[in-house]
Design a protein around this motif. Sequence first.
Motif, PDB file in Angstrom:
ATOM      1  N   ASP A 185       0.830  -1.212   0.000  1.00  0.00           N
ATOM      2  CA  ASP A 185       0.000   0.000   0.000  1.00  0.00           C
ATOM      3  C   ASP A 185       0.860   1.255   0.000  1.00  0.00           C
ATOM      4  O   ASP A 185       0.588   2.209  -0.745  1.00  0.00           O
ATOM      5  N   GLN A 186       1.913   1.253   0.814  1.00  0.00           N
ATOM      6  CA  GLN A 186       2.812   2.404   0.869  1.00  0.00           C
ATOM      7  C   GLN A 186       3.535   2.580  -0.467  1.00  0.00           C
ATOM      8  O   GLN A 186       3.689   3.709  -0.947  1.00  0.00           O
ATOM      9  N   ALA A 187       3.932   1.490  -1.076  1.00  0.00           N
ATOM     10  CA  ALA A 187       4.623   1.560  -2.369  1.00  0.00           C
ATOM     11  C   ALA A 187       3.699   2.126  -3.445  1.00  0.00           C
ATOM     12  O   ALA A 187       4.136   2.912  -4.294  1.00  0.00           O
ATOM     13  N   LYS A 188       2.424   1.750  -3.409  1.00  0.00           N
ATOM     14  CA  LYS A 188       1.452   2.290  -4.374  1.00  0.00           C
ATOM     15  C   LYS A 188       1.301   3.801  -4.201  1.00  0.00           C
ATOM     16  O   LYS A 188       1.287   4.554  -5.184  1.00  0.00           O
ATOM     17  N   LYS A 189       1.200   4.240  -2.950  1.00  0.00           N
ATOM     18  CA  LYS A 189       1.064   5.675  -2.679  1.00  0.00           C
ATOM     19  C   LYS A 189       2.303   6.426  -3.157  1.00  0.00           C
ATOM     20  O   LYS A 189       2.196   7.472  -3.802  1.00  0.00           O
ATOM     21  N   ASP A 190       3.483   5.886  -2.825  1.00  0.00           N
ATOM     22  CA  ASP A 190       4.735   6.515  -3.258  1.00  0.00           C
ATOM     23  C   ASP A 190       4.830   6.549  -4.774  1.00  0.00           C
ATOM     24  O   ASP A 190       5.246   7.557  -5.353  1.00  0.00           O
ATOM     25  N   PHE A 191       4.436   5.454  -5.412  1.00  0.00           N
ATOM     26  CA  PHE A 191       4.514   5.366  -6.876  1.00  0.00           C
ATOM     27  C   PHE A 191       3.621   6.419  -7.512  1.00  0.00           C
ATOM     28  O   PHE A 191       4.048   7.139  -8.418  1.00  0.00           O
ATOM     29  N   ASP A 192       2.381   6.512  -7.030  1.00  0.00           N
ATOM     30  CA  ASP A 192       1.447   7.487  -7.604  1.00  0.00           C
ATOM     31  C   ASP A 192       1.944   8.915  -7.410  1.00  0.00           C
ATOM     32  O   ASP A 192       1.848   9.754  -8.313  1.00  0.00           O
ATOM     33  N   ALA A 193       2.493   9.189  -6.229  1.00  0.00           N
ATOM     34  CA  ALA A 193       2.972  10.538  -5.928  1.00  0.00           C
ATOM     35  C   ALA A 193       4.215  10.898  -6.733  1.00  0.00           C
ATOM     36  O   ALA A 193       4.322  12.005  -7.270  1.00  0.00           O
ATOM     37  N   LYS A 194       5.138   9.978  -6.845  1.00  0.00           N
ATOM     38  CA  LYS A 194       6.417  10.280  -7.488  1.00  0.00           C
ATOM     39  C   LYS A 194       6.375  10.184  -9.004  1.00  0.00           C
ATOM     40  O   LYS A 194       7.212  10.780  -9.679  1.00  0.00           O
ATOM     41  N   THR A 195       5.451   9.438  -9.565  1.00  0.00           N
ATOM     42  CA  THR A 195       5.438   9.247 -11.021  1.00  0.00           C
ATOM     43  C   THR A 195       4.482  10.193 -11.736  1.00  0.00           C
ATOM     44  O   THR A 195       4.364  10.141 -12.955  1.00  0.00           O
TER      45      THR A 195
END
Length: 158
Positions: free
Chosen positions: A73-83
Amino acid sequence: MLKLEKKQVKLVTVAIALFFVLGIVGLALSQSHLSYAAGASSQSNIGVINEQMVISQHPDIAKVQETMNAEIDQAKKDFDAKTASMNDQEKQQYYSQTSQRLSLKQQELMAPVLDKVRSAIQEVAAAKGLTVVLDKSNVVYGGQDITDEVLKKIGASK
């Protein structure tokens, strides 16, 4: 008449040699059959286990899955924010890095569980006098199933 006797002597000699060779071949075949039978009787020293089932029922697996789900879940949030501002190639590279990081995290979390399961397998196998334990999915026939004993050893509830 002397020529006839020489022929008979040669024929008897060939017959004796043939019987000797056939006897040796028969003896060799019977010995290999005995060693095969001895190998078959040692199958009682082979154990089988449904390792995936044991791992899935390990008491610590729920915590591992919970931790892993939080990481995802944290990786998904980071991915959406950073990409959001990245092009497709950069997104693909970041996705690969994130996948690798998650894979390493899963290996890190699963290592203690796998160590405990393998230790329990070794203990049960030693107690039963088993010299080899194979995963049940690799065995067509035979072997002593130790899955239940290992589940008890790790404290898993069925």
